[in-house]
Scaffold this active site. Structure first.
Site, PDB file in Angstrom:
ATOM      1  N   ASP A 233      -2.286  -0.469   6.553  1.00 20.47           N
ATOM      2  CA  ASP A 233      -3.547   0.186   6.211  1.00 20.47           C
ATOM      3  C   ASP A 233      -3.985   1.176   7.282  1.00 20.47           C
ATOM      4  O   ASP A 233      -3.663   1.014   8.458  1.00 20.47           O
ATOM      5  CB  ASP A 233      -4.624  -0.904   6.073  1.00 20.47           C
ATOM      6  CG  ASP A 233      -5.615  -0.567   4.991  1.00 20.47           C
ATOM      7  OD1 ASP A 233      -5.526   0.539   4.437  1.00 20.47           O
ATOM      8  OD2 ASP A 233      -6.492  -1.414   4.710  1.00 20.47           O
TER       9      ASP A 233
ATOM     10  N   HIS B  84      -8.611   6.300   2.511  1.00 17.41           N
ATOM     11  CA  HIS B  84      -7.820   5.070   2.646  1.00 17.41           C
ATOM     12  C   HIS B  84      -6.379   5.477   2.362  1.00 17.41           C
ATOM     13  O   HIS B  84      -6.135   6.207   1.409  1.00 17.41           O
ATOM     14  CB  HIS B  84      -8.164   4.022   1.593  1.00 17.41           C
ATOM     15  CG  HIS B  84      -9.609   3.702   1.433  1.00 17.41           C
ATOM     16  ND1 HIS B  84     -10.128   2.490   1.801  1.00 17.41           N
ATOM     17  CD2 HIS B  84     -10.633   4.408   0.921  1.00 17.41           C
ATOM     18  CE1 HIS B  84     -11.419   2.469   1.509  1.00 17.41           C
ATOM     19  NE2 HIS B  84     -11.751   3.615   0.970  1.00 17.41           N
TER      20      HIS B  84
ATOM     21  N   ARG C 262      -6.091 -12.473  -1.445  1.00 18.20           N
ATOM     22  CA  ARG C 262      -6.753 -12.359  -2.741  1.00 18.20           C
ATOM     23  C   ARG C 262      -6.228 -13.447  -3.650  1.00 18.20           C
ATOM     24  O   ARG C 262      -5.026 -13.708  -3.688  1.00 18.20           O
ATOM     25  CB  ARG C 262      -6.483 -10.987  -3.374  1.00 18.20           C
ATOM     26  CG  ARG C 262      -7.080  -9.868  -2.545  1.00 18.20           C
ATOM     27  CD  ARG C 262      -6.794  -8.526  -3.149  1.00 18.20           C
ATOM     28  NE  ARG C 262      -6.998  -7.483  -2.145  1.00 18.20           N
ATOM     29  CZ  ARG C 262      -6.576  -6.244  -2.260  1.00 18.20           C
ATOM     30  NH1 ARG C 262      -5.935  -5.884  -3.357  1.00 18.20           N
ATOM     31  NH2 ARG C 262      -6.799  -5.371  -1.315  1.00 18.20           N
TER      32      ARG C 262
ATOM     33  N   CYS D  36     -10.951  -2.345   4.893  1.00 15.47           N
ATOM     34  CA  CYS D  36     -11.875  -1.202   5.032  1.00 15.47           C
ATOM     35  C   CYS D  36     -13.227  -1.558   5.657  1.00 15.47           C
ATOM     36  O   CYS D  36     -13.675  -0.831   6.556  1.00 15.47           O
ATOM     37  CB  CYS D  36     -12.103  -0.499   3.709  1.00 15.47           C
ATOM     38  SG  CYS D  36     -10.946  -0.858   2.408  1.00 15.47           S
TER      39      CYS D  36
ATOM     40  N   GLN E 213      -1.170  -5.185   4.558  1.00 17.06           N
ATOM     41  CA  GLN E 213      -1.181  -3.767   4.209  1.00 17.06           C
ATOM     42  C   GLN E 213      -0.881  -2.931   5.444  1.00 17.06           C
ATOM     43  O   GLN E 213      -1.353  -3.257   6.530  1.00 17.06           O
ATOM     44  CB  GLN E 213      -2.560  -3.373   3.679  1.00 17.06           C
ATOM     45  CG  GLN E 213      -2.927  -4.059   2.380  1.00 17.06           C
ATOM     46  CD  GLN E 213      -4.332  -3.680   1.934  1.00 17.06           C
ATOM     47  OE1 GLN E 213      -5.267  -3.737   2.720  1.00 17.06           O
ATOM     48  NE2 GLN E 213      -4.466  -3.289   0.689  1.00 17.06           N
TER      49      GLN E 213
ATOM     50  N   HIS F 239      -7.570   4.014   7.886  1.00 11.39           N
ATOM     51  CA  HIS F 239      -8.735   4.712   7.359  1.00 11.39           C
ATOM     52  C   HIS F 239      -9.012   5.911   8.231  1.00 11.39           C
ATOM     53  O   HIS F 239      -9.068   5.800   9.450  1.00 11.39           O
ATOM     54  CB  HIS F 239      -9.927   3.767   7.289  1.00 11.39           C
ATOM     55  CG  HIS F 239      -9.686   2.648   6.329  1.00 11.39           C
ATOM     56  ND1 HIS F 239      -9.226   1.421   6.723  1.00 11.39           N
ATOM     57  CD2 HIS F 239      -9.766   2.612   4.977  1.00 11.39           C
ATOM     58  CE1 HIS F 239      -9.056   0.662   5.646  1.00 11.39           C
ATOM     59  NE2 HIS F 239      -9.367   1.353   4.577  1.00 11.39           N
TER      60      HIS F 239
ATOM     61  N   LYS G 240      -7.983  10.327  -6.093  1.00 18.16           N
ATOM     62  CA  LYS G 240      -6.864   9.827  -5.289  1.00 18.16           C
ATOM     63  C   LYS G 240      -5.542  10.429  -5.729  1.00 18.16           C
ATOM     64  O   LYS G 240      -5.452  11.048  -6.794  1.00 18.16           O
ATOM     65  CB  LYS G 240      -6.784   8.304  -5.386  1.00 18.16           C
ATOM     66  CG  LYS G 240      -6.527   7.811  -6.795  1.00 18.16           C
ATOM     67  CD  LYS G 240      -6.232   6.315  -6.830  1.00 18.16           C
ATOM     68  CE  LYS G 240      -5.978   5.852  -8.256  1.00 18.16           C
ATOM     69  NZ  LYS G 240      -5.359   4.556  -8.376  1.00 18.16           N
TER      70      LYS G 240
HETATM   71 ZN   LIG Z   1      -9.296   0.830   2.598  1.00 17.60          ZN
END
Ligand SMILES: [Zn+2]
Ligand SMILES: [Zn+2]
Length: 648
Positions: A386, A518, A366, A337, A384, A388, A472
């Site tokens: 991912d 997200h 992580r 992000c 991910q 945005h 969410k």
């Molecule tokens: Zn994010």
């Protein structure tokens, strides 16, 4: 009298001091027989707790998650008693319920517990359960509680009590057994009809590896023997489908101690499968107006200080990498992000250009403790899917619906049919916990609920489950074994646009804050593929599976013909290979079955003469001798039936 509000909204009057069980009886005897736990004004209580004020009451049975939690936690008391009787001098620590069952952490006086000891623990625990002992909570003073455990020489319970406030400490008694406990029990031990000790493991006191290592005893229990039998069968099946086992057998991925724990290595077949999944999503995303971006695997520490991730992951994660000369600090990227926010910041946007949808298959890192690592589901580096979305508050509604469409498309194409949506909203009693204006929160929560409704999702609203920065929606997916996985979070965020000072020029020519969404339909490629392996048992959808067909020549004589067949399959974009080993056809078929290739194409004398292939499906169904074109049509038809084009 007190007024009790029930979940259906009805309000009934009762004498002060009435218990949840008495409320259940007033509704029906049948309900009273099944009630095992209760919640009064958002607090879990005993079924025998006296209700002294007006309030809302929820009654739970075994069919509720809360009912199971009370059931399993109560069983942990029984098992603790059994262990105390079987291993005199044992020190009990904590015994909570978990997703499937419970555990109890103990310090054994000597020796260890192994599976050979499980039957005797189970036997003893069941004997105790059959005594139908009531669970009775009582208040104790801190001094008395400390004396009780100091006399036992149990420094663990003493430590727990020392951290509690006088006046808040309770013990729970049943039979001759006493435990320090906050509460949340079933009425009596007799409800527990089946107990199974599942495993033992080492566990550090309070999860700290500098502390004593304790023995963690995992178990599960049921109100019926039959349910335990079914559960154990399910466990057996789960073992067969374990993605770590199948991942190895199907040559999808591996781990190397040299490379490092929790860092998966994708083998060619796994990498190809992953690539197909990525292409599948990229194609749909392109149609949905996403633009691909690429960002580096590391970023300056300052970036994550700005985003707040340093505060969250910094100390407990991989430590900064330093440049040799300037001694600048860089961090392995824990989230994509912040990078995407800076991409948004690369140029000014007007409201007419929004929404911007930036997508990236971004790999993040992580730190997870080595004991927490598990196959592909708990790793230290993962990718991910991912994206945005930066939009105006007015666009949130529409964008959210679009993301739901995309998520439903992903789930449908991969054969997940059983899922619910969980909408996480604010706890209205603690407004101070959330950032952003109340108006925006209301708008966003309403947008999510409207979208869920409009898309016909089966959804539940969980109040207080929202992140501090926005509400969410999570898809809770049930796999073929009935286990629940959280997939495809769609998260509204008011925080990062603020922290990164993101703006757009509105129709009023003023600067405004965009809202950020997200979203990751797969979550991570690693975890998703693990789920897919376990859900399908390695029998992937035809469009995704590594090899769609394996050609099995009956003998060496037919190899040329087999190669010809392979060529025409390849020309039709069917993934196939030839098993040209000098083995019997029987053995080749058996091994092809093991490798879960969907179609076996056997080629022998008759086939070569007739220009056909003898098709056999994984699982044994014989489709007879057909020509390659017919087979290609069959494959394409089957693929089309599961893999639709997004928004066709
Ligand atoms: Zn994010
Ligand atoms: Zn308890």
């Amino acid at each position: 009298m007190i007024k009790i509000t029930l979940p259906d909204g009805s309000v009934k009057e009762f004498e002060k001091g009435t218990t949840p069980m008495e409320v259940a009886k007033s509704i029906s005897e049948g309900l009273a027989r099944n009630v095992i736990s209760a919640k009064f004004n958002s607090t879990i209580v005993e079924t025998v707790t006296s209700l002294e004020t007006d309030g809302s009451l929820v009654l739970y049975t075994w069919n509720d998650k809360e009912g199971k939690t009370a059931f399993w936690h109560s069983t942990s008391h029984i098992v603790a008693q059994a262990i105390e009787e079987l291993y005199p001098g044992v020190k009990l620590t904590i015994g909570p319920a978990i997703d499937n069952g419970f555990y109890y952490d103990v310090e054994l006086p000597t020796g260890s517990i192994s599976d050979k000891d499980f039957p005797s623990i189970e036997k003893k625990a069941l004997e105790i359960a059959r005594g139908k002992h009531d669970y009775k909570m009582r208040d104790v003073s801190k001094a008395d509680a400390l004396t009780f455990y100091k006399n036992q020489g149990n420094e663990y319970k003493v430590e727990l009590i020392e951290n509690l406030e006088d006046g808040t400490i309770t013990f729970c008694d049943h039979d001759s057994f006493t435990d320090l406990c906050r509460g949340g029990h079933i009425p009596n031990t007799g409800i527990v009809k089946a107990i199974k000790i599942l495993s033992v493991a080492g566990a550090y006191w309070r999860g700290n590896e500098n502390n004593t290592q304790l023995t963690r005893i995992y178990g599960i229990s049921f109100p019926k023997q039959k349910e335990l039998t079914e559960y154990l069968e399910l466990l057996e099946e789960a073992k067969k489908r374990d993605h770590r086992k199948l991942g190895k057998e199907l040559e999808l991925f591996t781990f190397s101690q040299k490379v490092g724990q929790g860092l998966p290595l994708w083998l060619p077949k796994g990498a190809a499968l992953r690539e197909r999944l990525e292409q599948f999503l990229k194609k749909a995303q392109k149609k949905a107006g996403y633009e691909m971006v690429v960002t580096p695997h590391i970023g300056q520490k300052e970036l994550y200080v700005t985003s707040g991730h340093y505060e969250k992951y910094g100390a407990d994660s991989f430590q900064p990498i330093r440049t040799p000369k300037e001694d600048e600090e860089f961090l392995l990227k824990p989230m994509n992000c912040p990078h995407h926010c800076e991409i948004y910041n690369a140029k000014p946007f007007s409201y007419k250009e929004l929404p911007k949808r930036f997508a990236e298959f971004g790999t993040v890192y992580r730190y997870e403790q080595s004991g927490e690592l598990h196959g592909l589901t708990r790793v230290r580096g993962f990718t991910q899917d991912d994206a945005h979305i930066f939009c105006t508050p007015e666009q949130l509604d529409e964008e959210f619906k679009e993301v739901i469409d995309l998520s439903l498309y992903v789930l449908g194409s991969l054969g997940f049919e059983d899922f619910t949506a969980q909408v996480s909203v604010r706890d209205l009693d603690t407004p101070e916990k959330y950032i952003g204006s109340v108006e925006n929160w209301e708008k966003a929560e309403q947008a999510i609920i409207n979208a869920a409704k409009e898309k016909g999702l089966n959804y539940v609203i969980e109040s207080g489950e929202a992140a501090f920065y926005g509400p969410k929606l999570d898809f809770m997916v049930k796999d073929a074994l009935g286990r629940q996985w959280q997939l495809g979070t769609i998260q509204v965020d008011y925080n990062l646009p603020e922290r990164f000072d993101l703006t757009y020029k509105g129709s009023d020519n003023e600067l405004h804050r965009p809202v950020m969404i997200h979203r990751a339909p797969f979550g991570s490629m690693e975890r998703f593929i693990a789920l897919l392996i376990e859900h399908t048992g390695g029998n992937f959808p035809l469009w995704l599976t590594p090899e769609q067909a394996i050609i099995l020549p009956v003998s060496e004589k037919h190899e040329k013909y087999a190669e010809k067949v392979l060529k025409s399959l390849e020309n039709n974009e069917i993934r196939a290979l030839i098993d040209s080993r000098n083995e019997t056809i029987g053995k080749k078929i058996r091994e092809a079955e093991m490798s879960k290739v969907p179609f076996m194409l056997i080629v022998g004398e008759n086939d070569e003469v007739a220009n056909t292939i003898s098709v056999r499906r994984h699982g044994g169904e014989d489709l007879g001798a057909i020509d390659v074109t017919m087979f290609t049509d069959l494959v394409n038809k089957e693929i089309k039936s599961t893999l639709k084009t997004f928004k066709e």
